[in-house]
Design an enzyme around this catalytic site. Structure first.
Site, PDB file in Angstrom:
ATOM      1  N   GLU A   1      29.911  51.786  45.771  1.00  0.00           N
ATOM      2  CA  GLU A   1      30.756  50.615  45.494  1.00  0.00           C
ATOM      3  C   GLU A   1      30.641  50.348  44.001  1.00  0.00           C
ATOM      4  O   GLU A   1      29.572  49.977  43.518  1.00  0.00           O
ATOM      5  CB  GLU A   1      30.285  49.408  46.311  1.00  0.00           C
ATOM      6  CG  GLU A   1      31.080  48.145  46.034  1.00  0.00           C
ATOM      7  CD  GLU A   1      30.418  46.890  46.604  1.00  0.00           C
ATOM      8  OE1 GLU A   1      30.998  45.805  46.425  1.00  0.00           O
ATOM      9  OE2 GLU A   1      29.331  46.990  47.206  1.00  0.00           O
TER      10      GLU A   1
ATOM     11  N   ASP B   1      28.594  36.969  42.381  1.00  0.00           N
ATOM     12  CA  ASP B   1      27.500  37.777  41.858  1.00  0.00           C
ATOM     13  C   ASP B   1      26.332  36.916  41.372  1.00  0.00           C
ATOM     14  O   ASP B   1      26.528  35.900  40.710  1.00  0.00           O
ATOM     15  CB  ASP B   1      27.980  38.644  40.689  1.00  0.00           C
ATOM     16  CG  ASP B   1      29.085  39.589  41.098  1.00  0.00           C
ATOM     17  OD1 ASP B   1      28.994  40.117  42.213  1.00  0.00           O
ATOM     18  OD2 ASP B   1      30.031  39.778  40.319  1.00  0.00           O
TER      19      ASP B   1
END
Length: 252
Positions: free
Chosen positions: A36, A47
């Protein structure tokens, strides 16, 4: 224990294209089944500090989307049998036009798109653009979704769904408990295969998930190792490979 499917997350170009490539090789050698690859973004919503910090460092080099796609293309040529999923945020792929972006991504070898801030039912045409270019759109399910909305996603016909195993940002440790397993079961209730991640960093965690998901996802743990060993390519390779082998139970 048998081998567990591993999807490993990397930030394109971090800390350099060369070292990111070394890390990718270490991941594949350590048992990663899917790569990924995240295009660096300045204002991420999912994130944690490790990945956000990595993105910032790459963007300071004036790294562009085209650089990230070139990196992915190189990876695909080196590892043609490893599926590559592109992870990004909506504005990066919407600005050049979804159709144009998806065609470019597919031409670079991308097999699937993970865009966390595009809702599965208001995706600006992403699912259709992916399908037209031989890719899949992989929507993200979170435990904070209402039961009705989660059921709608589960039954929307997606081949794969990314299950974020807790709310908030990635990077801090996730406890795999009965609630986690019940959530995974709901995500897969419509027949979609489930990728499970967010805070996975040990072989013990992946062992609890291994037979419940199509693949275990790990990312921040690798980014931290890359950061720690960024001045020594050999040490970086060894550390990343060892962690991937631990999480994927490569040695059985």
């Amino acid at each position: 224990m048998s081998k567990i499917q591993l999807m490993s997350h990397l930030v394109a170009g971090y800390p350099s294209d060369e070292l990111a490539f070394t890390a990718a090789r270490a991941l594949v050698d350590g048992g990663a089944d899917i790569l990924e690859i995240q295009l660096p973004f300045s204002d991420p919503s999912a994130d944690g500090p490790a990945i956000q910090g990595a993105c910032t460092k790459v963007l300071e080099r004036h790294y562009k989307t085209a650089d990230g796609l070139a990196f992915i293309s190189k990876l695909h040529k080196e590892f043609p049998n490893i599926p590559i999923y592109l992870m990004s945020y909506g504005s990066l792929i919407y600005t050049p036009g979804l159709e144009a972006f998806c065609k470019k991504a597919a031409d670079c070898g991308v097999k699937g798109m993970i865009i966390p801030d595009l809702p599965f039912d208001f995706d600006e045409g992403l699912t259709a653009a992916c399908k037209a270019n031989g890719m899949v759109n992989i929507p993200v399910a979170a435990p904070s979704m209402s039961p009705e909305r989660l059921e709608k996603m589960a039954n929307a016909g997606f081949p794969y769904i990314y299950a974020a195993l807790r709310t908030g940002i990635t990077g801090t440790e996730t406890s795999v408990d009965q609630a986690t397993l019940a959530f995974i079961k709901k995500v897969g209730s419509g027949g979609s295969k489930v990728y499970g991640g967010f805070g996975i960093s040990t072989g013990a965690q992946s062992a609890l998930l291994g037979d419940k998901v199509e693949a275990v996802i790990a990312g921040s743990v690798f980014v931290r190792l890359i950061t720690e060993h960024q001045n020594d390519a050999e040490a970086l390779y060894k550390a990343v490979r060892a962690k991937a082998a631990e999480i994927s139970h490569l040695e059985g």
